[in-house]
Design an enzyme around this catalytic site. Structure first.
Site, short mmCIF file in Angstrom:
data_model
loop_
_atom_site.label_atom_id
_atom_site.label_comp_id
_atom_site.label_asym_id
_atom_site.label_seq_id
_atom_site.Cartn_x
_atom_site.Cartn_y
_atom_site.Cartn_z
N TRP A 236 0.94 -1.22 0.04
CA TRP A 236 0.01 -0.16 0.04
C TRP A 236 0.82 1.15 0.06
O TRP A 236 0.65 2.25 -0.73
CB TRP A 236 -1.03 -0.03 1.18
N GLY B 295 1.18 8.48 8.56
CA GLY B 295 0.53 7.16 8.87
C GLY B 295 1.17 6.17 7.88
O GLY B 295 1.53 6.66 6.72
N CYS B 296 0.72 4.94 8.32
CA CYS B 296 1.14 3.98 7.18
C CYS B 296 0.07 3.32 6.42
O CYS B 296 0.11 2.69 5.38
CB CYS B 296 1.63 2.68 7.74
N VAL B 297 -1.11 3.58 6.75
CA VAL B 297 -2.39 3.15 5.99
C VAL B 297 -2.97 4.15 5.36
O VAL B 297 -3.47 4.05 4.21
CB VAL B 297 -3.30 2.42 6.98
#
Lengths: 167, 105
Positions: free
Chosen positions: A28, B103-105
């Site tokens: 992602w 953030g990562c998401v």
């Protein structure tokens, strides 16, 4: 910026919950940074794309030295979950629930939804031919977004020039 | 820290080209950065994403993650990647005059 787009490929070979997330998170991030992403699922990693399994992935406390009691919110420092307790019925489900709650608490989507995000973001998903044969699976068993069942040799062809991460 | 001339205004940017003071941002600057990033025209759909990111960025101090944008602005993932092709995470943040998402998401 180089002429050719950067490419990254993940080989997912595990179905334990702690081993399915790395490719999803990094994949992602890669898509968000404009990197081409290919994911090849093999062996236990087939669970990630198996419709019947993807919502039931687990993590077992037995022989998992990193899983400590304080995961339950109790301040017990480095005290582990004793293996003898880990073998009791329901302990894997319990550990899995703890982990799922932790994930949801920091807004990490479940695996099925994560895969959908990756596919919508342009990631290409492939299932390993040998594993498909071994586990008696077919395309109908997989979540939407799996493009094809391919051989190891196909994978090598399609990932020419890519950085490959084996998980 | 260096400065850069964007849309006839001098703004502060870091070594990766992200603006460091979101208050220096204007809509003209957004359009100019967008064009540098390969997004030639900012449509109302683009603005929906940018306006939302500005709102989150000014409130929290850092750019929203992609999932925050899809959930918060109600823009589906596929559409977001279509609007800002090849790296929406960085592009949206840059065009919105914010730092990289944290953030990562």
């Amino acid at each position: 910026m180089s002429e050719e787009n950067r490419k990254i490929a993940f080989i997912c070979s595990k179905g334990n919950m702690d081993m399915v997330y790395p490719a999803l998170v990094m994949g992602w991030a890669a898509l968000g940074n404009g990197i081409d992403v290919t994911i090849f699922f093999t062996f236990w990693g087939m669970d990630m794309i198996n419709k019947a399994r993807v919502d039931r992935l687990e993590v077992a406390p037995v022989a998992n030295t990193s899983m400590k009691m304080n995961l339950m919110g109790v301040d017990t420092g480095n005290l582990g979950i004793p293996n003898i307790m880990g073998v009791l019925p329901g302990m894997t489900a319990f550990a899995t629930k703890l982990m799922n709650d932790k994930m949801a608490g920091i807004d990490v989507p479940p695996v099925r939804e994560y895969l959908e995000m990756l596919v919508d973001g342009g990631a290409k998903l492939y299932a390993c031919k040998m594993s498909v044969d071994m586990f008696d699976l077919e395309m109908d068993d997989f979540v939407d977004g799996v493009i094809d069942i391919v051989t190891a040799s196909d994978f090598m062809d399609m990932t020419e020039g890519a950085q490959i991460v084996f998980i | 820290m260096t400065t850069k001339e964007i849309a006839d205004k001098t703004v502060q940017v870091n070594e990766e080209g992200f603006m460091t003071d979101p208050n220096e941002w204007t809509q003209d600057i957004a359009a100019a950065i967008a064009s540098e990033e390969g997004v030639s025209e900012l449509t109302p759909e683009h603005w929906k994403v940018i306006d939302y990111s500005r709102e989150v960025g000014l409130e929290s101090g850092s750019a929203p993650t992609l999932r925050n944008i899809t959930k918060g602005a109600g823009v589906p993932t596929k559409e977001l990647f279509g609007l800002f092709p090849k790296g929406p995470a960085k592009k949206v943040a840059k065009i919105s005059g914010l730092g990289k998402p944290e953030g990562c998401v």
